[in-house]
Scaffold this active site. Structure first.
Site, PDB file in Angstrom:
ATOM      1  N   TYR A  54      -2.320  -0.887  10.365  1.00  9.28           N
ATOM      2  CA  TYR A  54      -2.281  -1.175   8.920  1.00  9.28           C
ATOM      3  C   TYR A  54      -1.002  -0.617   8.302  1.00  9.28           C
ATOM      4  O   TYR A  54      -0.338  -1.291   7.508  1.00  9.28           O
ATOM      5  CB  TYR A  54      -3.522  -0.553   8.276  1.00  9.28           C
ATOM      6  CG  TYR A  54      -3.656  -0.750   6.779  1.00  9.28           C
ATOM      7  CD1 TYR A  54      -4.128  -1.948   6.244  1.00  9.28           C
ATOM      8  CD2 TYR A  54      -3.355   0.288   5.892  1.00  9.28           C
ATOM      9  CE1 TYR A  54      -4.286  -2.111   4.862  1.00  9.28           C
ATOM     10  CE2 TYR A  54      -3.508   0.131   4.518  1.00  9.28           C
ATOM     11  CZ  TYR A  54      -3.967  -1.069   4.007  1.00  9.28           C
ATOM     12  OH  TYR A  54      -4.131  -1.228   2.650  1.00  9.28           O
TER      13      TYR A  54
ATOM     14  N   SER B  41       0.856  -1.191   0.000  1.00  9.42           N
ATOM     15  CA  SER B  41       0.000   0.000   0.000  1.00  9.42           C
ATOM     16  C   SER B  41       0.888   1.235   0.000  1.00  9.42           C
ATOM     17  O   SER B  41       2.051   1.160   0.397  1.00  9.42           O
ATOM     18  CB  SER B  41      -0.877   0.015   1.256  1.00  9.42           C
ATOM     19  OG  SER B  41      -1.617   1.226   1.337  1.00  9.42           O
TER      20      SER B  41
HETATM   21  N1  LIG Z   1      -8.668  -0.677  -2.246  1.00  9.38           N
HETATM   22  C1  LIG Z   1      -7.690   0.185  -2.045  1.00  9.38           C
HETATM   23  O1  LIG Z   1      -7.829   1.396  -2.255  1.00  9.38           O
HETATM   24  C2  LIG Z   1      -6.348  -0.290  -1.555  1.00  9.38           C
HETATM   25  C3  LIG Z   1      -5.328   0.639  -1.371  1.00  9.38           C
HETATM   26  C4  LIG Z   1      -4.083   0.194  -0.934  1.00  9.38           C
HETATM   27  C5  LIG Z   1      -3.876  -1.143  -0.679  1.00  9.38           C
HETATM   28  N2  LIG Z   1      -4.887  -2.031  -0.852  1.00  9.38           N
HETATM   29  C6  LIG Z   1      -4.641  -3.426  -0.560  1.00  9.38           C
HETATM   30  O2  LIG Z   1      -5.084  -4.214  -1.647  1.00  9.38           O
HETATM   31  C7  LIG Z   1      -5.579  -5.468  -1.175  1.00  9.38           C
HETATM   32  C8  LIG Z   1      -6.990  -5.690  -1.683  1.00  9.38           C
HETATM   33  O3  LIG Z   1      -7.793  -4.612  -1.281  1.00  9.38           O
HETATM   34  P1  LIG Z   1      -9.375  -4.598  -1.557  1.00  9.38           P
HETATM   35  O4  LIG Z   1      -9.848  -3.225  -1.296  1.00  9.38           O
HETATM   36  O5  LIG Z   1      -9.644  -5.247  -2.861  1.00  9.38           O
HETATM   37  O6  LIG Z   1      -9.870  -5.566  -0.383  1.00  9.38           O
HETATM   38  P2  LIG Z   1     -11.320  -6.115  -0.084  1.00  9.38           P
HETATM   39  O7  LIG Z   1     -12.316  -5.546  -1.049  1.00  9.38           O
HETATM   40  O8  LIG Z   1     -11.543  -5.877   1.368  1.00  9.38           O
HETATM   41  O9  LIG Z   1     -11.189  -7.662  -0.407  1.00  9.38           O
HETATM   42  C9  LIG Z   1     -10.609  -8.496   0.507  1.00  9.38           C
HETATM   43  C10 LIG Z   1     -10.638  -9.920  -0.030  1.00  9.38           C
HETATM   44  O10 LIG Z   1      -9.944 -10.725   0.889  1.00  9.38           O
HETATM   45  C11 LIG Z   1     -10.782 -11.805   1.333  1.00  9.38           C
HETATM   46  N3  LIG Z   1     -10.347 -12.045   2.693  1.00  9.38           N
HETATM   47  C12 LIG Z   1     -10.397 -11.203   3.757  1.00  9.38           C
HETATM   48  N4  LIG Z   1      -9.829 -11.776   4.824  1.00  9.38           N
HETATM   49  C13 LIG Z   1      -9.388 -12.995   4.430  1.00  9.38           C
HETATM   50  C14 LIG Z   1      -8.712 -14.047   5.075  1.00  9.38           C
HETATM   51  N5  LIG Z   1      -8.370 -13.963   6.368  1.00  9.38           N
HETATM   52  N6  LIG Z   1      -8.417 -15.164   4.373  1.00  9.38           N
HETATM   53  C15 LIG Z   1      -8.760 -15.272   3.069  1.00  9.38           C
HETATM   54  N7  LIG Z   1      -9.394 -14.286   2.393  1.00  9.38           N
HETATM   55  C16 LIG Z   1      -9.718 -13.174   3.079  1.00  9.38           C
HETATM   56  C17 LIG Z   1     -12.197 -11.300   1.118  1.00  9.38           C
HETATM   57  O11 LIG Z   1     -13.095 -12.343   0.882  1.00  9.38           O
HETATM   58  P3  LIG Z   1     -13.948 -13.056   2.054  1.00  9.38           P
HETATM   59  O12 LIG Z   1     -14.488 -11.942   2.916  1.00  9.38           O
HETATM   60  O13 LIG Z   1     -15.000 -13.804   1.299  1.00  9.38           O
HETATM   61  O14 LIG Z   1     -12.984 -13.928   2.777  1.00  9.38           O
HETATM   62  C18 LIG Z   1     -12.015 -10.486  -0.168  1.00  9.38           C
HETATM   63  O15 LIG Z   1     -12.034 -11.339  -1.286  1.00  9.38           O
HETATM   64  C19 LIG Z   1      -5.454  -5.418   0.353  1.00  9.38           C
HETATM   65  O16 LIG Z   1      -4.234  -5.976   0.760  1.00  9.38           O
HETATM   66  C20 LIG Z   1      -5.442  -3.913   0.637  1.00  9.38           C
HETATM   67  O17 LIG Z   1      -4.799  -3.613   1.853  1.00  9.38           O
HETATM   68  C21 LIG Z   1      -6.128  -1.644  -1.274  1.00  9.38           C
END
Ligand SMILES: NC(=O)c1ccc[n+]([C@@H]2O[C@H](COP(=O)([O-])OP(=O)(O)OC[C@H]3O[C@@H](n4cnc5c(N)ncnc54)[C@H](OP(=O)(O)O)[C@@H]3O)[C@@H](O)[C@H]2O)c1
Length: 252
Positions: A156, A143
């Site tokens: 985080y 991130s």
């Molecule tokens: N979106 C952003 O703006 C942003 C910015 C910087 C970094 N990131 C990073 O990018 C990554 C993805 O972000 P996102 O926004 O797409 O996340 P998200 O929408 O919250 O998706 C999280 C995914 O992880 C699964 N999950 C959560 N806990 C889990 C666990 N313990 N074991 C297995 N699966 C699990 C969830 O599915 P289930 O709930 O069905 O398990 C879901 O598929 C993360 O690492 C986040 O920190 C995102």
């Protein structure tokens, strides 16, 4: 052709929605067989179906990456099925916003366990196979929080900073085995998790004033970075964190 992932198998954690889903679909479009992970098999089924309907190859592998026993069972199942993982995308990232005074030791550890320790352990479990084959790719979803910081997000920020450091450390250690380790640092992406923030006028003002493109990233805009780092096109890229934030983190 240098972006082709034909004959490779990728495991993408947290692929039921958001950036993980986009990455899984993109790797499949590039030719990889993709194992999509999440905690709920029901939420993974539509992702597998979408990949297959588009002509790709995928299977679901539901387990909680922070649950050691579940993780070991799932990986043993893959091994029993003779499935070798060539590309691991550590995408799951929990977030627990709040001031340090309110995030206690247990909450801090739970976040670090999912965002930092689980990628470490998962990588460690898949390492012997990659070493035996003399090749592999690890992509850690970091991130812009980590090198940068905002108030009320300490756990985080610490975990993601640690994941970037882990990326560099593993890159040094695994390179002699032909295994490349890189990261992607997303900026502001309009995933389901951020839906409420995308409707918040204060956040919207920040986005317009501080992100050089003046807008949120669309989830599909992460796909190219992941395909690149997984492919032969990145054969000399190692220990790098590829920032995908429209220039937010280099602006002033
Ligand atoms: N979106 C952003 O703006 C942003 C910015 C910087 C970094 N990131 C990073 O990018 C990554 C993805 O972000 P996102 O926004 O797409 O996340 P998200 O929408 O919250 O998706 C999280 C995914 O992880 C699964 N999950 C959560 N806990 C889990 C666990 N313990 N074991 C297995 N699966 C699990 C969830 O599915 P289930 O709930 O069905 O398990 C879901 O598929 C993360 O690492 C986040 O920190 C995102």
């Amino acid at each position: 052709m240098i972006f082709s992932l034909a004959n490779r198998t990728a495991l993408v954690t947290g692929a039921s929605r958001g950036l993980g889903r986009v990455i899984a679909v993109a790797l499949a479009q590039a030719g990889a067989h993709v194992i999509v992970n999440g905690r709920d098999a029901g939420r993974l089924a539509p992702v597998v179906q979408a990949i297959k309907e588009a002509g790709g190859s995928a299977r679901a592998c539901a387990f909680d990456i922070a649950d050691g026993e579940a993780r070991e069972h799932a990986l043993a199942d893959l091994e029993a099925g003779d499935i070798a993982v060539d590309i691991l995308v550590n995408n799951v990232g929990r977030r627990h916003r709040g001031p340090v005074s309110e995030i206690d030791h247990g909450a801090f550890l739970a976040l670090v366990d999912a965002d930092l320790a689980a990628p470490y352990t998962l990588t460690r479990a898949l390492l012997p196979g990659m070493i035996a084959r003399g090749s592999g790719r690890i992509i850690n979803i970091c991130s812009i929080a980590g090198p940068r910081a905002r108030a009320n997000d300490a756990a985080y920020t610490a975990a993601k900073g640690g994941l970037a450091a882990l990326t560099r450390a593993m890159a040094m250690e695994f390179a002699p085995h032909g295994i490349l380790v890189n990261g992607i640092a997303p900026g502001f992406f309009a995933t389901e998790t951020n839906e409420a923030m995308t409707r918040d006028p204060k956040v919207q003002r920040f986005v317009e004033e501080h992100i050089p493109l003046g807008r949120w990233g669309e989830p599909h805009e992460i796909a190219g970075a992941a395909v690149f780092l997984a492919s032969d096109a990145a054969s000399y890229v190692n220990g790098h964190i590829l920032t995908v934030d429209a220039g937010l983190s280099v602006s002033f």
